[in-house]
Scaffold this motif. Structure first.
Motif, mmCIF file in Angstrom:
data_model
loop_
_atom_site.group_PDB
_atom_site.id
_atom_site.type_symbol
_atom_site.label_atom_id
_atom_site.label_comp_id
_atom_site.label_asym_id
_atom_site.label_seq_id
_atom_site.Cartn_x
_atom_site.Cartn_y
_atom_site.Cartn_z
ATOM 1 N N VAL A 82 -82.871 39.214 36.997
ATOM 2 C CA VAL A 82 -82.209 38.152 36.812
ATOM 3 C C VAL A 82 -83.103 37.085 36.214
ATOM 4 N N PHE A 83 -84.358 37.110 36.341
ATOM 5 C CA PHE A 83 -85.026 35.671 36.002
ATOM 6 C C PHE A 83 -85.255 35.838 34.205
ATOM 7 N N GLN A 84 -85.075 37.083 33.892
ATOM 8 C CA GLN A 84 -85.227 37.223 32.369
ATOM 9 C C GLN A 84 -84.264 36.566 31.967
ATOM 10 N N ASP A 85 -83.039 36.697 32.145
ATOM 11 C CA ASP A 85 -81.724 35.898 31.547
ATOM 12 C C ASP A 85 -82.003 34.518 31.828
ATOM 13 N N ILE A 86 -82.457 34.195 33.004
ATOM 14 C CA ILE A 86 -82.749 32.409 32.823
ATOM 15 C C ILE A 86 -83.699 32.025 32.019
ATOM 16 N N ALA A 87 -84.843 32.849 31.739
ATOM 17 C CA ALA A 87 -85.863 32.440 30.899
ATOM 18 C C ALA A 87 -85.286 32.305 29.522
ATOM 19 N N ASP A 88 -84.512 33.292 29.034
ATOM 20 C CA ASP A 88 -83.849 33.365 27.849
ATOM 21 C C ASP A 88 -82.826 32.384 27.420
ATOM 22 N N LEU A 89 -82.175 31.783 28.678
ATOM 23 C CA LEU A 89 -81.136 30.866 28.253
ATOM 24 C C LEU A 89 -81.803 29.343 28.120
ATOM 25 N N THR A 90 -82.961 28.985 28.732
ATOM 26 C CA THR A 90 -83.523 27.826 28.928
ATOM 27 C C THR A 90 -84.733 27.457 27.885
ATOM 28 N N HIS A 91 -84.878 26.239 27.482
ATOM 29 C CA HIS A 91 -85.885 26.033 26.920
ATOM 30 C C HIS A 91 -87.352 25.889 27.546
ATOM 31 N N SER A 92 -87.395 25.632 28.607
ATOM 32 C CA SER A 92 -88.383 25.618 29.555
ATOM 33 C C SER A 92 -88.079 25.760 31.021
ATOM 34 N N VAL A 93 -89.047 26.351 31.774
ATOM 35 C CA VAL A 93 -88.654 26.554 33.358
ATOM 36 C C VAL A 93 -90.061 26.143 34.055
ATOM 37 N N ILE A 94 -89.667 25.386 35.212
ATOM 38 C CA ILE A 94 -91.000 24.709 35.814
ATOM 39 C C ILE A 94 -90.731 25.194 37.377
ATOM 40 N N LEU A 95 -91.619 26.001 37.760
ATOM 41 C CA LEU A 95 -91.757 26.720 39.339
ATOM 42 C C LEU A 95 -92.545 25.970 40.061
ATOM 43 N N THR A 96 -92.159 25.287 41.112
ATOM 44 C CA THR A 96 -93.084 24.711 42.017
ATOM 45 C C THR A 96 -92.727 24.956 43.364
ATOM 46 N N SER A 97 -94.014 25.457 44.155
ATOM 47 C CA SER A 97 -93.819 25.924 45.404
ATOM 48 C C SER A 97 -95.380 25.828 46.133
ATOM 49 N N SER A 133 -96.061 38.323 37.481
ATOM 50 C CA SER A 133 -95.743 39.900 37.055
ATOM 51 C C SER A 133 -94.293 40.244 37.608
ATOM 52 N N GLU A 134 -94.163 39.849 38.883
ATOM 53 C CA GLU A 134 -92.972 40.330 39.521
ATOM 54 C C GLU A 134 -91.757 39.694 38.825
ATOM 55 N N LEU A 135 -91.961 38.413 38.252
ATOM 56 C CA LEU A 135 -90.831 37.711 37.437
ATOM 57 C C LEU A 135 -90.647 38.395 35.960
ATOM 58 N N GLY A 136 -91.654 39.053 35.454
ATOM 59 C CA GLY A 136 -91.509 39.549 34.216
ATOM 60 C C GLY A 136 -91.916 38.483 33.024
ATOM 61 N N VAL A 137 -92.449 37.344 33.141
ATOM 62 C CA VAL A 137 -92.432 36.441 32.581
ATOM 63 C C VAL A 137 -93.991 35.885 32.508
ATOM 64 N N GLN A 138 -94.340 35.553 31.050
ATOM 65 C CA GLN A 138 -95.799 34.931 30.974
ATOM 66 C C GLN A 138 -95.732 33.469 31.177
ATOM 67 N N PHE A 139 -96.414 32.829 31.939
ATOM 68 C CA PHE A 139 -96.199 31.316 31.813
ATOM 69 C C PHE A 139 -97.500 30.894 31.264
ATOM 70 N N ASP A 140 -96.994 29.932 30.221
ATOM 71 C CA ASP A 140 -98.168 29.386 29.146
ATOM 72 C C ASP A 140 -99.168 28.499 30.041
ATOM 73 N N ALA A 141 -98.477 27.556 30.987
ATOM 74 C CA ALA A 141 -99.094 26.653 31.755
ATOM 75 C C ALA A 141 -98.941 26.843 33.144
ATOM 76 N N CYS A 142 -100.250 27.061 33.930
ATOM 77 C CA CYS A 142 -100.157 27.090 35.443
ATOM 78 C C CYS A 142 -101.190 26.186 36.080
ATOM 79 N N MET A 143 -100.881 25.770 37.086
ATOM 80 C CA MET A 143 -101.702 24.691 37.917
ATOM 81 C C MET A 143 -101.668 25.233 39.246
ATOM 82 N N GLU A 144 -102.828 25.242 39.856
ATOM 83 C CA GLU A 144 -102.756 25.405 41.214
ATOM 84 C C GLU A 144 -103.547 24.275 41.859
ATOM 85 N N ALA A 145 -103.054 23.330 42.652
ATOM 86 C CA ALA A 145 -103.843 22.219 43.103
ATOM 87 C C ALA A 145 -104.263 22.610 44.437
#
Length: 280
Positions: free
Chosen positions: A91-106, A117-129
């Motif tokens: 499901v997440f692959q369709d979301i990534a294809d339809l959007t310009h950018s995706v921000i995940l925070t948790s 790896s579970e989402l099957g998408v390579q994130f260009d920017a990652c931050m772990e506070a």
């Protein structure tokens, strides 16, 4: 090519379901629940056959059997067939294809590598506070196998109803409340066990002794509206505040409790205890 022929048919059926669920149209129409069930089914099938059938093996057909009561004494069996997607990347692959950018925070994305790896998408920017709590100086984790009288603390199904366990647990919580300043959160695996302990401790006087150490607040079973005033009372007790009361001219005031430093009895009651159920 076979899968690409199926998808237009599924899309057409989705349109037919939407048209059939139009309550303003003349004639018979689908109920809201029926329309939602069919739309959910066709949505799952579109992902199932999508991308040329690449995700066929990411799904599992499961049949669950549930026992339920029919009437006053008879029991019936209800069978439920489900199509489970075991790969979130479908499901997440369709979301990534339809959007310009995706921000995940948790607060629970770490480790980042396995999550991406579970989402099957390579994130260009990652931050772990860093965490707001210093694990080296503010956290102490320990497992208590026994209480003050060395009785084993075993909350398994076989021993949770034993008075010896319930009394030992109450004495352990009382001792912790005596030592730990401020607030104390105590989580139980179920409301059933929490209710049993409250009854037992009320009979033995343990409940009164706990409240002598810290005011005890209990999570209600109801909605959020019922929980909010209990939490406010818990926070106010930790901050040394009494409930709101009207002052001169009808204005509401918050009066702080003045705890005398030379009174060991009052200092022992500093803070509060909150008993709740962990649903995790």
């Amino acid at each position: 090519r076979y899968y690409s022929c199926i998808l237009p048919n599924i899309a057409g059926m989705c349109d037919e379901v939407k048209a059939a669920s139009d309550t303003e149209s003349e004639g018979d129409h689908l109920t809201g629940r029926g329309a939602m069930t069919l739309e959910s089914l066709f949505s799952s099938l579109s992902h199932f056959f999508g991308r040329n059938g690449r995700h066929l093996y990411d799904y599992q057909l499961a049949i669950q059997r549930f026992a339920h009561r029919e009437g006053t004494s008879a029991f019936g069996v209800r069978n439920v067939m489900s199509l489970w997607c075991l790969n979130p990347a479908v499901v997440f692959q369709d979301i990534a294809d339809l959007t310009h950018s995706v921000i995940l925070t948790s607060g629970t994305l770490s480790p980042m590598g396995s999550f991406a790896s579970e989402l099957g998408v390579q994130f260009d920017a990652c931050m772990e506070a860093p965490h707001v709590i210093d694990a080296d100086s503010q956290v102490f984790a320990s497992v208590l196998s026994s209480g003050p009288t060395t009785h084993r603390l075993n909350a398994s199904y076989k021993t949770a109803d034993a008075y010896s366990f319930q009394d030992e647990l109450g004495a352990s919580i009382e001792e912790i409340c005596r030592i730990v300043p401020g607030g104390a959160l105590v989580f139980f695996p179920s409301y059933k066990l929490l209710d049993k302990l409250k009854v037992r401790w009320s009979q033995t006087g343990q409940w009164a002794r706990l409240n002598a150490r810290k005011p005890v607040f209990v999570e209600p079973r109801g909605s959020t509206e019922e929980l909010e005033p209990v939490l406010n009372g818990y926070y106010n007790a930790i901050l040394g505040k009494v409930p709101l009361k009207k002052g001169r001219g009808g204005a509401k005031q918050i009066v702080k409790n003045r705890v005398r430093k030379n009174s060991s009895q009052e200092s022992a009651k500093g803070g509060a205890a909150f008993l709740a159920v962990c649903r995790g």
